[in-house]
Design a protein around this motif. Structure first.
Motif, PDB file in Angstrom:
ATOM      1  N   HIS A  86     -39.225   1.561 -34.485  1.00  0.00           N
ATOM      2  CA  HIS A  86     -39.929   2.096 -33.519  1.00  0.00           C
ATOM      3  C   HIS A  86     -39.167   3.411 -32.783  1.00  0.00           C
ATOM      4  CE1 HIS A  86     -41.903   1.181 -29.772  1.00  0.00           C
ATOM      5  NE2 HIS A  86     -41.132   1.695 -28.904  1.00  0.00           N
ATOM      6  N   VAL A  87     -37.882   3.302 -32.845  1.00  0.00           N
ATOM      7  CA  VAL A  87     -37.073   4.297 -32.279  1.00  0.00           C
ATOM      8  C   VAL A  87     -37.259   5.613 -33.136  1.00  0.00           C
ATOM      9  CG1 VAL A  87     -34.639   5.310 -31.734  1.00  0.00           C
ATOM     10  CG2 VAL A  87     -35.336   2.858 -31.114  1.00  0.00           C
ATOM     11  N   THR A  88     -37.407   5.504 -34.417  1.00  0.00           N
ATOM     12  CA  THR A  88     -37.347   6.714 -35.405  1.00  0.00           C
ATOM     13  C   THR A  88     -38.772   7.345 -35.684  1.00  0.00           C
ATOM     14  OG1 THR A  88     -37.411   5.179 -37.251  1.00  0.00           O
ATOM     15  CG2 THR A  88     -35.243   6.032 -36.343  1.00  0.00           C
ATOM     16  N   GLY A  89     -39.738   6.892 -34.875  1.00  0.00           N
ATOM     17  CA  GLY A  89     -41.325   7.081 -34.845  1.00  0.00           C
ATOM     18  C   GLY A  89     -41.803   6.947 -36.253  1.00  0.00           C
ATOM     19  N   ARG A  90     -41.701   5.565 -36.779  1.00  0.00           N
ATOM     20  CA  ARG A  90     -42.407   5.263 -37.958  1.00  0.00           C
ATOM     21  C   ARG A  90     -43.362   3.857 -37.469  1.00  0.00           C
ATOM     22  NH1 ARG A  90     -37.291   6.461 -39.762  1.00  0.00           N
ATOM     23  NH2 ARG A  90     -36.966   7.670 -41.523  1.00  0.00           N
ATOM     24  N   PRO A  91     -44.500   4.305 -36.981  1.00  0.00           N
ATOM     25  CA  PRO A  91     -45.428   3.150 -36.536  1.00  0.00           C
ATOM     26  C   PRO A  91     -45.801   2.142 -37.467  1.00  0.00           C
ATOM     27  CG  PRO A  91     -46.441   5.254 -36.556  1.00  0.00           C
ATOM     28  CD  PRO A  91     -45.117   5.493 -36.994  1.00  0.00           C
ATOM     29  N   GLY A  92     -46.192   2.712 -38.645  1.00  0.00           N
ATOM     30  CA  GLY A  92     -46.758   1.677 -39.494  1.00  0.00           C
ATOM     31  C   GLY A  92     -45.542   0.770 -39.986  1.00  0.00           C
ATOM     32  N   LEU A  93     -44.502   1.294 -40.331  1.00  0.00           N
ATOM     33  CA  LEU A  93     -43.255   0.154 -40.698  1.00  0.00           C
ATOM     34  C   LEU A  93     -42.853  -0.554 -39.421  1.00  0.00           C
ATOM     35  CD1 LEU A  93     -40.982  -0.602 -42.533  1.00  0.00           C
ATOM     36  CD2 LEU A  93     -39.654   1.287 -41.487  1.00  0.00           C
ATOM     37  N   ALA A  94     -42.830   0.132 -38.373  1.00  0.00           N
ATOM     38  CA  ALA A  94     -42.741  -0.961 -37.168  1.00  0.00           C
ATOM     39  C   ALA A  94     -43.690  -2.102 -36.854  1.00  0.00           C
ATOM     40  CB  ALA A  94     -42.606  -0.013 -35.812  1.00  0.00           C
ATOM     41  N   ARG A  95     -45.067  -1.653 -37.112  1.00  0.00           N
ATOM     42  CA  ARG A  95     -45.993  -2.587 -36.993  1.00  0.00           C
ATOM     43  C   ARG A  95     -46.040  -3.902 -38.053  1.00  0.00           C
ATOM     44  NH1 ARG A  95     -52.266  -0.955 -35.757  1.00  0.00           N
ATOM     45  NH2 ARG A  95     -51.262  -0.645 -33.999  1.00  0.00           N
ATOM     46  N   ALA A  96     -45.605  -3.495 -39.143  1.00  0.00           N
ATOM     47  CA  ALA A  96     -45.442  -4.364 -40.266  1.00  0.00           C
ATOM     48  C   ALA A  96     -44.372  -5.336 -40.008  1.00  0.00           C
ATOM     49  CB  ALA A  96     -45.157  -3.736 -41.531  1.00  0.00           C
ATOM     50  N   ALA A  97     -43.216  -4.710 -39.713  1.00  0.00           N
ATOM     51  CA  ALA A  97     -42.102  -5.563 -39.366  1.00  0.00           C
ATOM     52  C   ALA A  97     -42.342  -6.693 -38.055  1.00  0.00           C
ATOM     53  CB  ALA A  97     -40.641  -4.680 -39.060  1.00  0.00           C
ATOM     54  N   LYS A  98     -42.913  -6.027 -36.850  1.00  0.00           N
ATOM     55  CA  LYS A  98     -43.203  -6.788 -35.902  1.00  0.00           C
ATOM     56  C   LYS A  98     -44.124  -7.960 -36.074  1.00  0.00           C
ATOM     57  CE  LYS A  98     -42.524  -2.758 -32.578  1.00  0.00           C
ATOM     58  NZ  LYS A  98     -43.498  -1.940 -31.429  1.00  0.00           N
ATOM     59  N   LEU A  99     -45.223  -7.550 -36.941  1.00  0.00           N
ATOM     60  CA  LEU A  99     -46.057  -8.746 -37.375  1.00  0.00           C
ATOM     61  C   LEU A  99     -45.722  -9.667 -38.123  1.00  0.00           C
ATOM     62  CD1 LEU A  99     -49.436  -6.746 -38.105  1.00  0.00           C
ATOM     63  CD2 LEU A  99     -48.775  -8.036 -35.882  1.00  0.00           C
ATOM     64  N   GLY A 100     -44.803  -9.302 -39.100  1.00  0.00           N
ATOM     65  CA  GLY A 100     -43.838 -10.135 -40.061  1.00  0.00           C
ATOM     66  C   GLY A 100     -42.907 -10.948 -39.225  1.00  0.00           C
ATOM     67  N   ALA A 101     -42.026 -10.337 -38.342  1.00  0.00           N
ATOM     68  CA  ALA A 101     -41.171 -11.184 -37.556  1.00  0.00           C
ATOM     69  C   ALA A 101     -42.130 -12.380 -36.724  1.00  0.00           C
ATOM     70  CB  ALA A 101     -40.418 -10.371 -36.425  1.00  0.00           C
ATOM     71  N   SER A 102     -42.956 -11.843 -36.073  1.00  0.00           N
ATOM     72  CA  SER A 102     -43.712 -12.939 -35.247  1.00  0.00           C
ATOM     73  C   SER A 102     -44.589 -14.051 -36.008  1.00  0.00           C
ATOM     74  CB  SER A 102     -45.051 -12.039 -34.699  1.00  0.00           C
ATOM     75  OG  SER A 102     -45.688 -13.098 -33.925  1.00  0.00           O
ATOM     76  N   GLY A 103     -45.176 -13.740 -37.368  1.00  0.00           N
ATOM     77  CA  GLY A 103     -45.558 -14.522 -37.945  1.00  0.00           C
ATOM     78  C   GLY A 103     -44.699 -15.409 -38.794  1.00  0.00           C
ATOM     79  N   ALA A 104     -43.465 -15.047 -39.149  1.00  0.00           N
ATOM     80  CA  ALA A 104     -42.444 -15.809 -39.928  1.00  0.00           C
ATOM     81  C   ALA A 104     -41.929 -16.735 -38.952  1.00  0.00           C
ATOM     82  CB  ALA A 104     -41.452 -15.077 -40.449  1.00  0.00           C
ATOM     83  N   ILE A 105     -41.336 -16.427 -37.678  1.00  0.00           N
ATOM     84  CA  ILE A 105     -40.795 -17.311 -37.024  1.00  0.00           C
ATOM     85  C   ILE A 105     -41.749 -18.320 -36.296  1.00  0.00           C
ATOM     86  CG2 ILE A 105     -41.069 -16.035 -34.723  1.00  0.00           C
ATOM     87  CD1 ILE A 105     -37.896 -17.757 -36.008  1.00  0.00           C
TER      88      ILE A 105
END
Length: 364
Positions: A86-105
């Motif tokens: 998110h900080v480094t301007g990689r929206p695709g990576l940020a979205r995949a990681a956010k959705l992964g964290a939300s779904g996994a937890i």
């Protein structure tokens, strides 16, 4: 018992099979004192009254609890990766990681509640705040972490409330390391020998395992051009996981033996191969794709598309290997702990060794 109670046939009134074993089957060998002398007490084998183990076998369901351990590590490390993207301007990576964290937890919490039997048992753990209890602190940690990951993912997908989403992303990243590693403290705080004896290194093993899982998910789901941080995380996580796990087994002594037996041995060997192979493949894939920027001659246009497609396939394969390796590690650690609890040797011998070491130090 007096001398008259002992006969050539043994102790008068003794009931074979009903008493604690002290002779041929209790586990330790006494040295011979001379060439012609033999030990009065032969080899012993560890047992307990009525054939019962010293420790109660963990009643946790393997799929629920080992899955809970795995998904928690994946979620916590994914939140860190999401914040960095998110900080480094990689929206695709940020979205995949956010959705992964939300779904996994979310699935991890559901697995925990399923093992507990009913949601009220989880709610009962929140009636108090007990800093000395890893389970209680972990429950409070999940209560704070789950809403943050869901809010971060929802804001990213909807494109609304960006300020709230950024704050939730930062909050989830702050709690992410604790979520990824507190389960190691939870296992090590038990009396299970193969978990407790590894309490120094287990959090580092779980941290590395969570990092490789998060990197694997990002490599499999994020756009190839944005996966640079995930590839670096994969290499660092694999080094931490494999190095800390080997160090842990070296320091554990006898309690490391269950990790080299049965299905847990097969799982852990598979974990080592998948994690090391996935990290190497991720690093290799990063060097194979086309470089961004600069004008290329038209003759290279076809090569660029071919190289990008091949790199994408290698990246997805690396991600799948890392995800599978992290899962195999968590399941292997779980089954090794259960095996150590079932054999009294792993409880008795380390205790005796510690007592003997303490007696020697006091004697000095």
């Amino acid at each position: 018992m007096t001398g008259s109670d002992v006969t050539r046939g043994g102790v008068e009134g003794a009931r074979p099979g009903r008493d604690a074993l002290t002779g041929a089957r209790t586990g330790r060998r006494r040295r011979r004192r001379g060439r012609g002398e033999q030990a009065m007490v032969p080899d012993v084998e560890f047992s307990s009254y009525y054939g019962k183990p010293i420790l109660n076998r963990p009643t946790w369901k393997p799929l629920d609890i080992a899955g809970y351990l795995y998904l928690g590590g994946l979620a916590g490390a994914s939140s860190l990766l999401a914040a960095g993207a998110h900080v480094t301007g990689r929206p695709g990576l940020a979205r995949a990681a956010k959705l992964g964290a939300s779904g996994a937890i979310s699935v991890s919490l559901a697995a925990l509640v399923h093992d507990l039997g009913r949601p009220a048992r989880f709610q009962n753990m929140l009636r108090i705040f007990k800093p000395t209890s890893p389970m209680n602190l972990g429950s409070w940690l999940l209560v704070g972490y789950v809403p943050l990951t869901v809010a971060a993912a929802a804001a990213d997908v909807s494109g609304r409330h960006r300020i709230v989403g950024a704050a939730a992303t930062a909050g989830a990243a702050a709690l992410g390391p604790a979520v990824a590693t507190y389960t190691a403290v939870l296992l090590s705080d038990t009396a299970v020998p193969s978990w407790h004896e590894g309490h120094r290194e287990m959090p580092f093993v779980f941290a590395g395992s969570g990092a490789t899982a998060a990197a694997g998910l990002a490599l499999a789901c994020a756009p190839w051009q944005e996966t640079g941080p995930a590839r670096r995380l994969a290499v660092l996580g694999a080094g931490l996981e494999l190095g800390a796990f080997r160090l842990m087994k070296q320091r554990m002594g006898l309690a490391a033996e269950p990790y080299e037996q049965g299905k847990q041995q097969r799982l852990l060997r598979a974990a080592e191969a998948l994690t090391a192979g996935g990290a190497a493949l991720a690093a290799f894939a990063g060097r194979q794709g086309p470089r961004a920027g600069g004008a290329l001659p038209m003759a290279y246009a076809g090569w660029r598309g071919l190289a990008g497609g091949r790199s994408r396939l290698l990246t997805v394969a690396a991600g799948a290997a890392l995800l599978a390796g992290s899962a195999a590690l968590r399941f292997g650690v779980f089954h090794a702990g259960v095996a150590s609890a079932e054999d009294p040797k792993y409880t008795v011998v380390p205790q005796r060794e510690r007592l003997e070491a303490r007696a020697r130090s006091d004697g000095r």
